[in-house]
Design a protein around this motif. Structure first.
Motif, mmCIF file in Angstrom:
data_model
loop_
_atom_site.group_PDB
_atom_site.id
_atom_site.type_symbol
_atom_site.label_atom_id
_atom_site.label_comp_id
_atom_site.label_asym_id
_atom_site.label_seq_id
_atom_site.Cartn_x
_atom_site.Cartn_y
_atom_site.Cartn_z
ATOM 1 N N TYR A 168 0.853 -1.183 0.000
ATOM 2 C CA TYR A 168 0.000 0.000 0.000
ATOM 3 C C TYR A 168 0.891 1.235 0.000
ATOM 4 O O TYR A 168 2.021 1.219 0.496
ATOM 5 C CB TYR A 168 -0.878 0.048 1.265
ATOM 6 C CG TYR A 168 -2.086 -0.849 1.237
ATOM 7 C CD1 TYR A 168 -1.975 -2.210 1.520
ATOM 8 C CD2 TYR A 168 -3.347 -0.332 0.962
ATOM 9 C CE1 TYR A 168 -3.099 -3.026 1.509
ATOM 10 C CE2 TYR A 168 -4.473 -1.149 0.961
ATOM 11 C CZ TYR A 168 -4.341 -2.489 1.232
ATOM 12 O OH TYR A 168 -5.451 -3.303 1.227
ATOM 13 N N ILE A 182 -15.223 -11.176 14.318
ATOM 14 C CA ILE A 182 -14.243 -12.205 13.997
ATOM 15 C C ILE A 182 -12.965 -11.989 14.784
ATOM 16 O O ILE A 182 -12.353 -12.931 15.270
ATOM 17 C CB ILE A 182 -13.874 -12.182 12.503
ATOM 18 C CG1 ILE A 182 -15.084 -12.221 11.598
ATOM 19 C CG2 ILE A 182 -12.962 -13.333 12.156
ATOM 20 C CD1 ILE A 182 -14.705 -12.033 10.147
ATOM 21 N N ILE A 183 -12.528 -10.737 14.844
ATOM 22 C CA ILE A 183 -11.259 -10.425 15.501
ATOM 23 C C ILE A 183 -11.482 -9.352 16.554
ATOM 24 O O ILE A 183 -12.101 -8.327 16.300
ATOM 25 C CB ILE A 183 -10.221 -9.924 14.483
ATOM 26 C CG1 ILE A 183 -9.826 -11.047 13.530
ATOM 27 C CG2 ILE A 183 -8.977 -9.368 15.181
ATOM 28 C CD1 ILE A 183 -8.933 -10.608 12.406
ATOM 29 N N PHE A 200 -1.683 -10.950 4.403
ATOM 30 C CA PHE A 200 -3.029 -11.336 4.810
ATOM 31 C C PHE A 200 -2.991 -12.785 5.280
ATOM 32 O O PHE A 200 -2.618 -13.690 4.538
ATOM 33 C CB PHE A 200 -4.035 -11.181 3.671
ATOM 34 C CG PHE A 200 -5.448 -11.240 4.184
ATOM 35 C CD1 PHE A 200 -6.057 -12.467 4.407
ATOM 36 C CD2 PHE A 200 -6.135 -10.100 4.499
ATOM 37 C CE1 PHE A 200 -7.339 -12.531 4.919
ATOM 38 C CE2 PHE A 200 -7.423 -10.144 5.019
ATOM 39 C CZ PHE A 200 -8.027 -11.362 5.220
ATOM 40 N N TYR A 257 -8.765 -0.177 12.277
ATOM 41 C CA TYR A 257 -7.332 -0.144 12.513
ATOM 42 C C TYR A 257 -6.991 1.146 13.245
ATOM 43 O O TYR A 257 -7.624 2.177 13.044
ATOM 44 C CB TYR A 257 -6.546 -0.170 11.196
ATOM 45 C CG TYR A 257 -6.359 -1.540 10.602
ATOM 46 C CD1 TYR A 257 -7.386 -2.151 9.893
ATOM 47 C CD2 TYR A 257 -5.159 -2.221 10.761
ATOM 48 C CE1 TYR A 257 -7.212 -3.417 9.349
ATOM 49 C CE2 TYR A 257 -4.971 -3.484 10.220
ATOM 50 C CZ TYR A 257 -6.000 -4.071 9.508
ATOM 51 O OH TYR A 257 -5.815 -5.327 8.977
ATOM 52 N N TYR A 306 -13.381 -3.605 9.153
ATOM 53 C CA TYR A 306 -12.288 -3.602 10.122
ATOM 54 C C TYR A 306 -12.126 -2.202 10.734
ATOM 55 O O TYR A 306 -12.434 -1.203 10.097
ATOM 56 C CB TYR A 306 -10.952 -3.924 9.436
ATOM 57 C CG TYR A 306 -10.927 -5.128 8.537
ATOM 58 C CD1 TYR A 306 -11.426 -5.060 7.237
ATOM 59 C CD2 TYR A 306 -10.372 -6.327 8.977
ATOM 60 C CE1 TYR A 306 -11.395 -6.162 6.398
ATOM 61 C CE2 TYR A 306 -10.331 -7.436 8.133
ATOM 62 C CZ TYR A 306 -10.843 -7.341 6.846
ATOM 63 O OH TYR A 306 -10.797 -8.439 6.017
ATOM 64 N N ILE A 320 -4.386 -3.684 13.723
ATOM 65 C CA ILE A 320 -5.792 -4.036 13.709
ATOM 66 C C ILE A 320 -6.375 -4.022 15.120
ATOM 67 O O ILE A 320 -5.696 -4.369 16.098
ATOM 68 C CB ILE A 320 -6.031 -5.408 13.063
ATOM 69 C CG1 ILE A 320 -7.544 -5.625 12.883
ATOM 70 C CG2 ILE A 320 -5.383 -6.530 13.871
ATOM 71 C CD1 ILE A 320 -7.911 -6.632 11.866
ATOM 72 N N LEU A 360 -7.972 -4.893 1.216
ATOM 73 C CA LEU A 360 -8.727 -3.979 2.061
ATOM 74 C C LEU A 360 -8.781 -2.593 1.428
ATOM 75 O O LEU A 360 -7.759 -2.076 0.960
ATOM 76 C CB LEU A 360 -8.087 -3.870 3.450
ATOM 77 C CG LEU A 360 -8.550 -4.875 4.496
ATOM 78 C CD1 LEU A 360 -8.174 -6.289 4.117
ATOM 79 C CD2 LEU A 360 -8.015 -4.500 5.861
ATOM 80 N N GLU A 398 -8.656 -7.768 18.913
ATOM 81 C CA GLU A 398 -7.205 -7.893 19.084
ATOM 82 C C GLU A 398 -6.717 -7.217 20.354
ATOM 83 O O GLU A 398 -6.126 -6.143 20.313
ATOM 84 C CB GLU A 398 -6.503 -7.300 17.859
ATOM 85 C CG GLU A 398 -5.083 -7.734 17.691
ATOM 86 C CD GLU A 398 -4.933 -9.054 16.974
ATOM 87 O OE1 GLU A 398 -3.784 -9.405 16.651
ATOM 88 O OE2 GLU A 398 -5.926 -9.740 16.737
ATOM 89 N N ASN A 432 -8.752 -10.565 -0.690
ATOM 90 C CA ASN A 432 -8.632 -9.875 0.589
ATOM 91 C C ASN A 432 -7.936 -8.531 0.502
ATOM 92 O O ASN A 432 -7.133 -8.191 1.354
ATOM 93 C CB ASN A 432 -7.883 -10.775 1.577
ATOM 94 C CG ASN A 432 -8.437 -12.172 1.598
ATOM 95 O OD1 ASN A 432 -7.739 -13.127 1.285
ATOM 96 N ND2 ASN A 432 -9.706 -12.291 1.947
ATOM 97 N N ARG A 457 -14.323 -11.586 2.266
ATOM 98 C CA ARG A 457 -13.656 -12.569 3.107
ATOM 99 C C ARG A 457 -13.084 -13.722 2.292
ATOM 100 O O ARG A 457 -12.200 -14.424 2.730
ATOM 101 C CB ARG A 457 -14.642 -13.122 4.147
ATOM 102 C CG ARG A 457 -13.953 -13.813 5.306
ATOM 103 C CD ARG A 457 -14.969 -14.324 6.301
ATOM 104 N NE ARG A 457 -14.320 -14.898 7.469
ATOM 105 C CZ ARG A 457 -14.952 -15.516 8.453
ATOM 106 N NH1 ARG A 457 -16.265 -15.627 8.415
ATOM 107 N NH2 ARG A 457 -14.303 -16.010 9.474
#
Lengths: 109, 114
Positions: free
Chosen positions: A36, B55-56, A92, B35, B33, B45, B103, B58, B101, B96
């Motif tokens: 990125y 799901i997550i 990922f 971040y 998500y 994250i 983002l 952290e 994937n 997903r």
């Protein structure tokens, strides 16, 4: 612990130079590696790499992945001042993107 | 059309207050998500949701509570704000499914706690 290490942390070059940014990773559940570019705001997507040895190219930017040695490089040729940004490498895996610390690239006119 | 939009873009508040950041995506993604980017520009994250399901999570303090009313929205509420919460918070979304994937990030919400 999974990690992504980028080098150098910062780089200053003159316009027209070619730069190579490095990304090494140690992950347990690798799915893909992404690059990125972040200027002032949101990171914007450059490349996604899933297979070793296949170069992805977009204009003056290119990237390649080595899954055996666990690294990727991002090349920028004939740099321009608009290339000044933070370049982020991320993998990922485990349902998320995990980022490296980034390389801050500055292009001097 | 903005793909991932966050509001507000800037938030300045006092320690101890409660604040919320909202996020919406119009890309049809099923996963969203949050971040956090600190002063050294390190992106880490915090949470992710897939079709409204967490799901997550952290290791984020309980003061942070995400809420996803539907798969196009993911909001972040922060209670009892502390100085260390000052950062830029980025919302992102993706599919997903494997191989998809990538983002897409919002423009970020800069939170300053005084």
């Amino acid at each position: 612990e999974d990690k992504v290490v980028q080098s150098p942390l910062s780089l200053v070059v003159h316009e027209g130079d070619t730069v190579t940014l490095n990304c090494s990773y140690e992950v347990t559940n690798f799915r893909s590696l992404l690059w990125y570019k972040q200027e002032k705001k949101a990171p914007t997507f450059l490349f996604m790499l899933t297979s070793s040895g296949i170069e992805k190219k977009s204009g003056r930017l290119s990237s390649i992945l080595d899954k055996k040695e666990l690294f990727s490089i991002l090349n920028i040729t004939a740099t321009q001042t608009g290339d000044s940004a933070i370049y982020l490498c991320a993998y990922f895996g485990n349902e998320k993107l995990t980022f490296g610390t980034g390389t801050r690239l500055t292009i001097i006119p | 059309d903005t793909a991932v939009s966050q509001t507000p873009k800037y938030l300045v508040t006092q320690m101890g207050n409660d604040k919320s950041i909202k996020c919406e995506q119009n890309l049809g993604h099923d996963t969203m998500y949050w971040y956090k980017q600190d002063s050294k520009k390190f992106l880490k994250i915090m949470f992710s949701y897939n079709n409204k399901e967490l799901i997550i999570n952290e290791t984020v303090p309980n003061r942070f509570s995400p809420k996803s009313p539907d798969k196009a929205h993911l909001n972040l509420h922060i209670n009892s704000l502390e100085l260390g919460d000052s950062a830029v918070y980025f919302c992102a979304s993706s599919y997903r499914t494997a191989g998809a994937n990538v983002l897409t990030f919002g423009a970020g919400s800069r939170l300053t706690v005084l």
